[in-house]
Motif scaffolding. Structure first.
Motif, PDB file in Angstrom:
ATOM      1  N   ARG A 127      12.017  18.563  22.974  1.00  0.00           N
ATOM      2  CA  ARG A 127      11.818  19.364  24.172  1.00  0.00           C
ATOM      3  C   ARG A 127      10.395  19.123  24.670  1.00  0.00           C
ATOM      4  N   GLN A 128      10.220  19.143  25.967  1.00  0.00           N
ATOM      5  CA  GLN A 128       8.911  18.926  26.545  1.00  0.00           C
ATOM      6  C   GLN A 128       8.872  19.483  27.963  1.00  0.00           C
ATOM      7  N   VAL A 129       7.686  19.666  28.492  1.00  0.00           N
ATOM      8  CA  VAL A 129       7.528  19.956  29.919  1.00  0.00           C
ATOM      9  C   VAL A 129       7.212  18.635  30.607  1.00  0.00           C
ATOM     10  N   LEU A 130       7.800  18.444  31.779  1.00  0.00           N
ATOM     11  CA  LEU A 130       7.686  17.174  32.477  1.00  0.00           C
ATOM     12  C   LEU A 130       6.605  17.238  33.553  1.00  0.00           C
ATOM     13  N   ALA A 131       5.950  16.125  33.754  1.00  0.00           N
ATOM     14  CA  ALA A 131       4.940  16.001  34.798  1.00  0.00           C
ATOM     15  C   ALA A 131       5.557  15.373  36.027  1.00  0.00           C
ATOM     16  N   ASN A 191       2.349   8.904  25.281  1.00  0.00           N
ATOM     17  CA  ASN A 191       3.637   8.890  25.964  1.00  0.00           C
ATOM     18  C   ASN A 191       4.765   8.815  24.945  1.00  0.00           C
ATOM     19  N   LEU A 192       5.946   9.196  25.408  1.00  0.00           N
ATOM     20  CA  LEU A 192       7.151   9.001  24.616  1.00  0.00           C
ATOM     21  C   LEU A 192       7.732   7.620  24.912  1.00  0.00           C
ATOM     22  N   ALA A 193       8.709   7.252  24.133  1.00  0.00           N
ATOM     23  CA  ALA A 193       9.290   5.917  24.273  1.00  0.00           C
ATOM     24  C   ALA A 193       9.906   5.702  25.647  1.00  0.00           C
ATOM     25  N   ASP A 194      10.370   6.781  26.315  1.00  0.00           N
ATOM     26  CA  ASP A 194      10.972   6.627  27.637  1.00  0.00           C
ATOM     27  C   ASP A 194       9.936   6.642  28.754  1.00  0.00           C
ATOM     28  N   GLY A 195       8.633   6.700  28.407  1.00  0.00           N
ATOM     29  CA  GLY A 195       7.579   6.645  29.406  1.00  0.00           C
ATOM     30  C   GLY A 195       7.083   7.982  29.883  1.00  0.00           C
ATOM     31  N   PRO A 221       5.091  11.485  29.738  1.00  0.00           N
ATOM     32  CA  PRO A 221       3.851  11.798  29.023  1.00  0.00           C
ATOM     33  C   PRO A 221       4.044  12.877  27.969  1.00  0.00           C
ATOM     34  N   LEU A 222       3.331  12.688  26.854  1.00  0.00           N
ATOM     35  CA  LEU A 222       3.278  13.696  25.791  1.00  0.00           C
ATOM     36  C   LEU A 222       1.952  14.447  25.815  1.00  0.00           C
TER      37      LEU A 222
END
Length: 931
Positions: free
Chosen positions: A457-461, A474-478, A480-481
């Motif tokens: 789970r994450q919040v998206l930019a 970043n995560l593998a899908d590009g 940002p982490l």
């Protein structure tokens, strides 16, 4: 070799005069005869008879001859076991000389040893090849002995490790196949590795003789590491291999050189590494600027500390209080465990953000970590923004509250989409996402890409052109982490996952600890180069370490240092140890790395003889004291014999003779201690200087210069008396080598190249005086300054440079137009003296943002050093009638008045500091300036 030698053998030629002395001492007056009182017999003896002197006894003459010989021998400086070496062979003399950091303590003895060898080569007309193992370049070609002596005199120890392999390659090239006669290896005794092959390389030259010359010192120690832990500063020291137990003292100094903490490190027998602790509060430990071994003065015995050694105070704030019975579910639990080893943590005192955030800011933390906090009160948001702009670091973690907060939150580094992206949700991915490789501009670059860390789970930019440059992970899908943005002098960092393990397993991994550690390290002041998120910074040399372990502002030859966050920098010929950056922030580069070992260099060889010896005079025993004592005893015996022959001693009264003999012995033995000690002024003199403010000047030893200084201080004192409320006492000339300096707020030093150079102890006293709050006004009296002027300098300026080379002076700048010195009493635009061509140099003030309408620059403290070349004392000097002694150059009736005003401003600046720059004076100053 052992034997007998003399420091001044030419004095032994005086022994040739002993026969003359023998002839002169053979004659002595006749012994007086004793006569009975009868008057007639006395009258009969009045008749003058021809008398001839009698010869002195042979044994008395022999005693005096021995006494003269002992005095001559003592003056010649006899030495037992002088440790001299003979140059062998007809080939060139080769001297391989270590001049690394370990050679600093006994450098004079090394130079004396090499000089003795070169002198022998000069007597035999043998060429000399002289190379140094810590120099960047060496000319190994054989040269004349006098040229080698000049090169030896110019050499000095370097704060670097030796590079013997490169030196031996240069030597082999320089000899060009010539077979050397003697190769003298004057070494510091340290091996570069456990199997140092320097002697094998020397043997390959096929010399006629090899001399292995080193000190017998085995107590060399270095500081290898320092760690600022929770309760103490842990120090690791290393030493040469020895079977003896020993204890060394460790001192911690602040950036002014003051000792603020001490400790010891004890080496057990047979151990080469030991640790100790400096127990101090972390606030005091954050003031440590350097650690040093008390018994050693080398670059290896110093550990420079920069901002990375300081323990940060980190404020922690959570959006929920958490359940103490379930700590693993607390948003701050894993953050606390990750930061506790290298930071001091402060928790919010209230759940009310309007109270908790200002309370945390009041504790002056380096960073504030907020876990799942969404909306922040408007007034509190402003306080937090101001704190970030002033250099604070805000680290935020996502969570349910943040996901529902406003997308345009100014305390978020990037614009966020509403809601969060979750596995199985509307904005879902089919499988949890791993981490991608870190971008090059990320402070996490260099960390090994972790395996097994997954994000659910994450919040998206929101996509934007700046998003890539703002993404630190970043995560593998590009997506940002971790994102970040600079704001003012600080920065805002956001983890797009929560601080506990519900959104990702990142917080429960060891990788999380390293990420937080690097972010906390970034919370220090910027070093002034490059982006704060960059993995590599290029820092200019700021202050460098000398071989003796002192910091110097001279950075000649040093190149900028490339600092990588994932690879520690090491010392090289281009980057010697020291501080790199600027006064706003710097990185410490130390000579010794934690994994460095100290190995003893043994004179092993393969098929050729090696002779070992120490430095010249190192093991020598001076015979001068016992020879002089024997001469004194013979002189005492001669005196008693002469008194006895002259009838002055009557052995019939043994008590009185013994008393006289005892008195004579006591006078001879205690003459020196009985002399009064006039080296320090008495209490009355010191108290007389405390009654009022006195203007002081340095006594140079040149009568004309000192007279002008005294009359100049008298002239300025009179001007202060009539123009201000200050009533100074009589000027005081001070001897910086022994007088108490702390009673004077400022000392005027007229620099003269023809005056004797102050001793190192005197310069150290001046350095201590400046560190303790005093100010020295250097006046070269030549209209030139050594700072910022292209071209040649005068002899006085060169002498000042020699003096300042041993003082840790701050960066300097000409007095800015808005400095307090221009407005402390009079409004001045320049500071003329007898001349009007030199700027007035003071300590450079750090750049600060000031209100545009503020007419005086602010700053803490007073400059410890002021430099001019305008000859202030020459302009101020007056005679007893108040008439100026010297004309101004050029002849300007107003220049002397302005010189007096400059002196008044300097005195007011010294006595009042910067209070004149307070805002309360702004209206009056603006009115005076006509603005």
């Amino acid at each position: 070799m052992s034997g007998l030698a003399f420091t001044s053998p030419f004095l032994l030629l005086a022994l040739l005069a002993l026969p003359v002395i023998w002839w002169l001492l053979r004659i002595t007056p006749p012994r007086p005869e004793r006569e009975i009182f009868p008057p007639l017999k006395i009258l009969a003896g009045v008749i003058k008879r021809e008398e001839s002197p009698a010869s002195s006894p042979w044994w008395l003459t022999l005693l005096r001859i021995i006494l003269a010989a002992l005095v001559i021998i003592a003056l010649a400086g006899p030495l037992l076991n002088p440790q001299t070496s003979e140059v062998a062979g007809d080939g060139p003399l080769v001297i391989v000389m270590d001049n690394g950091w370990a050679s600093a303590p006994d450098w004079p003895a090394r130079v004396a040893t090499a000089e003795a060898l070169i002198n022998q080569a000069q007597e035999r007309d043998i060429a000399v090849s002289l190379v140094f193992t810590a120099e960047t370049r060496n000319d190994a070609a054989p040269m004349r002995a006098d040229q080698a002596l000049d090169r030896l005199a110019a050499a000095k120890p370097r704060p670097l490790k030796t590079d013997r392999d490169r030196t031996m390659e240069t030597l082999a090239t320089g000899l060009d196949g010539q077979r050397p006669g003697t190769v003298a290896f004057i070494t510091d005794g340290l091996a570069a590795t456990q199997n140092d092959n320097t002697l094998q390389a020397i043997g390959a030259l096929k010399p006629a003789d090899v001399k292995f010359i080193r000190s017998n010192r085995q107590d060399l120690a270095v500081l290898a590491n320092a760690t600022n832990s929770t309760d103490s500063m842990k120090v690791t020291a290393k030493r040469l291999d020895t079977n003896l137990a020993s204890t060394i003292g460790i001192s911690a100094r602040d950036n002014l050189g003051r000792i603020i903490a001490t400790s010891t490190v004890t080496f057990p027998a047979g151990q080469t590494e030991a640790s100790g602790e400096i127990l101090s509060p972390f606030e005091l430990r954050n003031e440590f600027a350097r650690l040093e071994i008390d018994s050693d003065q080398t670059a290896g015995a110093v550990r420079l500390l920069d901002d990375s050694f300081k323990r940060r105070r980190i404020g922690l704030l959570s959006g929920e209080s958490g359940d103490k019975s379930q700590p693993l579910l607390s948003p701050l639990y894993y953050i606390e465990r990750a930061l506790l080893p290298f930071a001091n943590l402060s928790h919010a005192s209230s759940t009310d953000l309007s109270i908790a955030i200002p309370a945390l800011i009041a504790e002056k933390p380096s960073a504030i970590i907020m876990a799942d906090i969404g909306r922040i009160p408007t007034e509190t948001e402003k306080q937090l923004t101001d704190w970030i702009n002033q250099g604070g670091t805000l680290i935020r973690f996502a969570g349910p509250r943040l996901a529902t907060a406003a997308s345009d939150d100014p305390l978020i580094p990037v614009r966020l989409r509403k809601g969060e992206r979750a596995l199985g949700g509307a904005l879902s991915w089919s499988t949890p996402q791993p981490l991608a490789a870190y971008p090059e501009n990320s402070p996490f670059a260099g960390l090994q890409q972790p395996d097994g860390i997954l994000v659910q789970r994450q919040v998206l930019a929101e996509p934007s052109p700046e998003l890539a440059s703002q993404s630190w992970a970043n995560l593998a899908d590009g997506t940002p982490l971790v994102t970040a943005r600079k704001q003012g002098a600080g920065r805002i960092v956001l983890f797009h996952v929560s601080a506990e393990a519900s959104w990702s397993n990142l917080p429960i991994s060891g990788h999380f600890v390293e990420m937080l550690r690097r972010l906390v390290q970034l919370s220090r002041a910027s070093s002034g180069n490059g982006d704060v998120g960059s993995t590599v910074s290029i820092l200019p040399p700021y202050r460098l370490l000398t071989a003796q372990g002192t910091l110097t502002p001279q950075t000649d030859g040093a190149k900028p240092l490339s600092v990588s966050i994932d690879k520690p920098a090491v010392t090289t010929q281009d980057n010697p140890p020291g501080l790199y950056g600027n006064e706003d922030g710097f990185t410490a580069l130390n000579l010794i790395n934690p994994d460095d070992q100290l190995f003893v260099l043994y004179p092993y060889s393969s098929g050729f003889p090696v002779s070992q010896s120490g430095f010249i005079g190192e093991q020598a025993t001076s015979l001068k004291p016992p020879v002089l004592l024997a001469g004194f005893l013979l002189l005492l015996a001669d005196t008693l014999i002469v008194l006895w022959l002259g009838g002055k001693l009557q052995w019939k009264r043994p008590g009185s003779q013994l008393a006289a003999l005892a008195l004579l012995v006591l006078v001879g033995l205690h003459a020196s201690p009985a002399e009064a000690d006039d080296s320090r002024p008495g209490d009355n003199v010191l108290l007389s200087r405390l009654d009022t403010t006195h203007l002081a000047f340095v006594i140079t030893g040149e009568s004309e210069v000192d007279q002008i200084s005294e009359r100049g201080m008298a002239g300025l004192s009179d001007f202060l008396f009539y123009r201000t409320t200050l009533e100074p006492g009589d000027p005081v000339g001070v001897d910086i080598s022994k007088d108490e300096l702390a009673v004077f707020p400022i000392i005027y030093w007229p620099v003269s190249a023809t005056a004797p150079m102050p001793s190192s102890a005197a310069i150290s006293r001046i350095d201590a005086y400046m560190r303790s709050g005093g100010t020295v006004l250097f006046d070269t009296r030549d209209q030139f300054s050594s700072f910022g002027i292209d071209g040649g300098t005068t002899a006085n300026t060169q002498r000042m440079q020699q003096i300042l080379a041993s003082i840790d002076i701050p960066p300097l700048e000409p007095v800015p137009s808005d400095h307090v010195l221009t407005k402390s009493f009079y409004l001045l635009k320049s500071f003329p003296g007898r001349y009007n061509g030199s700027p007035l140099w003071i300590e450079a003030q750090p750049t600060k943002t000031e209100p545009e309408n503020r007419p005086a620059r602010s700053g803490d403290g007073v400059s410890p050093i002021i430099i001019t070349g305008n000859d202030f004392a020459g302009a101020w000097a007056i005679d007893k009638l108040g008439t100026p002694l010297l004309p101004t150059v050029p002849t300007d009736p107003n220049q002397r008045e302005y010189a007096y005003r400059a002196g008044v401003n300097i005195m007011m600046y010294m006595l009042t500091g910067n209070y004149k720059a307070d805002q309360v004076h702004v209206p009056a100053l603006l009115e005076r300036l006509g603005q």
